[in-house]
Design a protein around this motif. Structure first.
Motif, short mmCIF file in Angstrom:
data_model
loop_
_atom_site.label_atom_id
_atom_site.label_comp_id
_atom_site.label_asym_id
_atom_site.label_seq_id
_atom_site.Cartn_x
_atom_site.Cartn_y
_atom_site.Cartn_z
N GLU A 84 62.43 32.96 3.69
CA GLU A 84 61.02 32.79 3.31
C GLU A 84 60.37 34.15 3.03
OE1 GLU A 84 59.44 28.78 5.53
OE2 GLU A 84 59.85 30.50 6.79
N ILE A 85 60.66 35.14 3.87
CA ILE A 85 60.09 36.47 3.65
C ILE A 85 60.64 37.07 2.36
CG2 ILE A 85 59.98 38.83 4.55
CD1 ILE A 85 60.13 37.57 7.38
N GLU A 86 61.94 36.90 2.17
CA GLU A 86 62.58 37.41 0.96
C GLU A 86 61.94 36.82 -0.29
OE1 GLU A 86 67.20 37.84 -0.65
OE2 GLU A 86 66.79 37.09 1.36
N GLN A 87 61.72 35.51 -0.28
CA GLN A 87 61.11 34.85 -1.43
C GLN A 87 59.69 35.35 -1.66
OE1 GLN A 87 61.59 30.73 -0.33
NE2 GLN A 87 63.55 30.54 -1.36
N LYS A 88 58.95 35.53 -0.57
CA LYS A 88 57.57 36.01 -0.69
C LYS A 88 57.51 37.40 -1.29
CE LYS A 88 53.19 35.27 0.05
NZ LYS A 88 52.48 34.15 -0.61
N LEU A 89 58.41 38.28 -0.86
CA LEU A 89 58.44 39.64 -1.41
C LEU A 89 58.87 39.64 -2.87
CD1 LEU A 89 59.94 41.61 1.62
CD2 LEU A 89 57.55 41.48 0.90
N ARG A 90 59.78 38.74 -3.22
CA ARG A 90 60.18 38.64 -4.63
C ARG A 90 59.00 38.20 -5.51
NH1 ARG A 90 65.37 36.04 -3.17
NH2 ARG A 90 66.98 37.64 -3.26
N THR A 102 63.49 46.41 4.00
CA THR A 102 62.37 45.85 4.76
C THR A 102 62.87 44.82 5.77
OG1 THR A 102 60.92 46.17 2.85
CG2 THR A 102 60.16 44.66 4.57
N LEU A 103 63.77 43.94 5.35
CA LEU A 103 64.31 42.93 6.26
C LEU A 103 65.08 43.57 7.41
CD1 LEU A 103 65.49 40.20 3.73
CD2 LEU A 103 63.68 39.96 5.44
N LYS A 104 65.81 44.64 7.10
CA LYS A 104 66.55 45.37 8.13
C LYS A 104 65.58 45.93 9.17
CE LYS A 104 69.92 49.11 8.72
NZ LYS A 104 70.72 50.16 8.02
N LYS A 105 64.46 46.46 8.70
CA LYS A 105 63.45 47.01 9.60
C LYS A 105 62.82 45.91 10.46
CE LYS A 105 59.24 49.85 9.54
NZ LYS A 105 58.29 50.60 8.67
N LEU A 106 62.53 44.76 9.83
CA LEU A 106 61.93 43.62 10.55
C LEU A 106 62.88 43.09 11.62
CD1 LEU A 106 60.33 41.73 7.53
CD2 LEU A 106 59.08 42.89 9.37
N ARG A 107 64.18 43.05 11.28
CA ARG A 107 65.18 42.59 12.26
C ARG A 107 65.25 43.55 13.45
NH1 ARG A 107 68.23 40.90 7.63
NH2 ARG A 107 69.25 42.94 7.56
N ALA A 108 65.25 44.84 13.13
CA ALA A 108 65.37 45.86 14.19
C ALA A 108 64.19 45.80 15.15
CB ALA A 108 65.46 47.25 13.56
N LEU A 109 63.02 45.39 14.64
CA LEU A 109 61.82 45.30 15.48
C LEU A 109 61.64 43.90 16.05
CD1 LEU A 109 59.40 47.37 13.21
CD2 LEU A 109 60.38 48.07 15.41
N ARG A 137 67.57 19.20 10.48
CA ARG A 137 68.68 20.03 10.00
C ARG A 137 68.52 20.32 8.50
NH1 ARG A 137 73.87 20.93 11.79
NH2 ARG A 137 73.65 19.36 13.44
N ARG A 138 68.19 19.29 7.75
CA ARG A 138 68.02 19.47 6.30
C ARG A 138 66.89 20.44 5.98
NH1 ARG A 138 68.02 14.29 4.96
NH2 ARG A 138 65.77 13.99 4.85
N ASN A 139 65.77 20.33 6.71
CA ASN A 139 64.64 21.23 6.47
C ASN A 139 64.98 22.68 6.82
OD1 ASN A 139 63.18 19.01 5.71
ND2 ASN A 139 62.01 18.84 7.60
N LEU A 140 65.73 22.88 7.91
CA LEU A 140 66.11 24.24 8.30
C LEU A 140 67.09 24.85 7.30
CD1 LEU A 140 66.42 23.87 12.18
CD2 LEU A 140 64.71 25.20 10.93
N ARG A 141 68.00 24.03 6.79
CA ARG A 141 68.92 24.52 5.74
C ARG A 141 68.12 25.00 4.53
NH1 ARG A 141 73.22 19.54 5.89
NH2 ARG A 141 74.63 20.34 7.51
N ALA A 142 67.10 24.21 4.16
CA ALA A 142 66.28 24.57 3.00
C ALA A 142 65.54 25.89 3.22
CB ALA A 142 65.28 23.46 2.69
N LYS A 143 65.29 26.24 4.49
CA LYS A 143 64.60 27.48 4.81
C LYS A 143 65.57 28.65 4.97
CE LYS A 143 60.74 25.16 7.14
NZ LYS A 143 59.61 25.80 6.46
N GLY A 144 66.87 28.37 4.74
CA GLY A 144 67.86 29.44 4.75
C GLY A 144 68.48 29.73 6.10
N VAL A 145 68.25 28.89 7.10
CA VAL A 145 68.83 29.12 8.43
C VAL A 145 70.31 28.75 8.40
CG1 VAL A 145 68.69 28.54 10.89
CG2 VAL A 145 66.61 28.61 9.50
N LEU A 146 71.14 29.60 9.00
CA LEU A 146 72.58 29.38 9.01
C LEU A 146 72.95 28.21 9.94
CD1 LEU A 146 73.85 33.08 9.18
CD2 LEU A 146 73.67 31.60 7.17
N GLU A 147 74.10 27.58 9.63
CA GLU A 147 74.51 26.36 10.32
C GLU A 147 74.67 26.58 11.83
OE1 GLU A 147 74.64 22.46 9.61
OE2 GLU A 147 74.54 23.98 8.04
#
Length: 271
Positions: A84-90, A102-109, A137-147
């Motif tokens: 979701e963040i990736e899409q918003k920044l795009r 940016t995502l790396k920084k967000l993960r680190a924090l 499960r279907r909604n989380l997949r759509a949001k890019g969450v890993l299985e």
């Protein structure tokens, strides 16, 4: 021998109207904007020499700073997935390399964590909605969450809670279909629960706990209405075939054969 070109120096730093943003001037000319954290990181001060390589590093860091602040605004008040963040920044036309940094920084924090997001999402949906694990499960997949993260998060919605929530939904569905025959009511309740994302096993447990009690008067009214429509639809057939077709159609709709026969008998007498 050619004279070596002088390295530009910072001659002025001014504040922008936007808080935390500054304009940097080199050799008396406006050069680039920066954020406060970038200015602190590179220790930019009046009289500092800034060659082309250093300027490129400063500008790259400022791009990350702007993307980071956009991400923070997007995260404000809500958990978000990395996708979701990736899409918003795009959408804001941030370069791919900057998005990754940016995502790396967000993960680190620990400002973005898909597992934490998924766990929170499952708890909220289980508490506030009528959706079962399959839809979740279907909604989380759509949001890019890993299985693997989805699987872990779904443990927040145990079977007992599914049966309890599904039971409340089933009761509402049974009221909606109370005009239907019992077999049809059960079928529609089952179908409704499956559509909302509950597994066949959970649905079986829910239905086993229910007592389906249709309203005889409403069911009789429903049968009378259906009989009239089907009987009229089959009017082009000989009487015996008309009866057979009407019986078969109404029986597949879940009405009892005895009740159907009574209406046919009444029809015969009236005819």
């Amino acid at each position: 021998m050619a004279e070596e070109k002088a390295i530009p120096k910072v001659t002025k730093i001014t504040t922008q109207k936007r808080q935390g943003r500054y304009n940097v001037f080199l050799d008396g000319h406006y050069a680039f904007p920066i954020s406060e954290d970038v200015m602190i990181k590179f220790r930019i001060f009046k009289g500092m020499e800034v060659d082309a390589q250093l300027q490129a590093e400063i500008l790259a860091a400022d791009d990350v700073s702007k993307a980071y602040n956009r991400a923070l605004n997007y995260l404000s008040g809500h958990l978000r997935t990395e996708q979701e963040i990736e899409q918003k920044l795009r959408e804001n036309e941030i370069p791919e390399a900057t998005i990754k940094t940016t995502l790396k920084k967000l993960r680190a924090l620990h400002l973005v964590d898909d597992l934490q997001y998924a766990q929170s999402y499952v708890r909220t949906i289980a508490r506030t909605s009528d959706k079962g694990p399959i839809v979740i499960r279907r909604n989380l997949r759509a949001k890019g969450v890993l299985e693997n993260d989805i699987e872990t998060a779904l443990t927040e919605y145990p079977s007992a809670a599914q049966v309890e929530n599904g039971g409340d939904i089933a009761q509402k569905l049974s009221q909606r279909y109370r005009r239907e025959p019992v077999t049809k009511m059960k079928q529609k309740v089952r179908q409704g629960l499956m559509t909302k994302g509950f597994s066949g096993e959970i649905v079986d447990q829910i239905l086993a706990k229910m007592q389906f009690e249709p309203d005889p008067e409403l069911e009789a009214q429903k049968l009378a209405t259906e009989f009239e429509k089907v009987w009229r639809r089959n009017r082009r057939y000989p009487f015996a075939q008309r009866k057979l077709r009407t019986k078969r159609t109404l029986f597949t709709k879940g009405f009892s054969i005895d009740a159907i026969n009574r209406l046919i008998e009444q029809q015969e007498n009236s005819d």
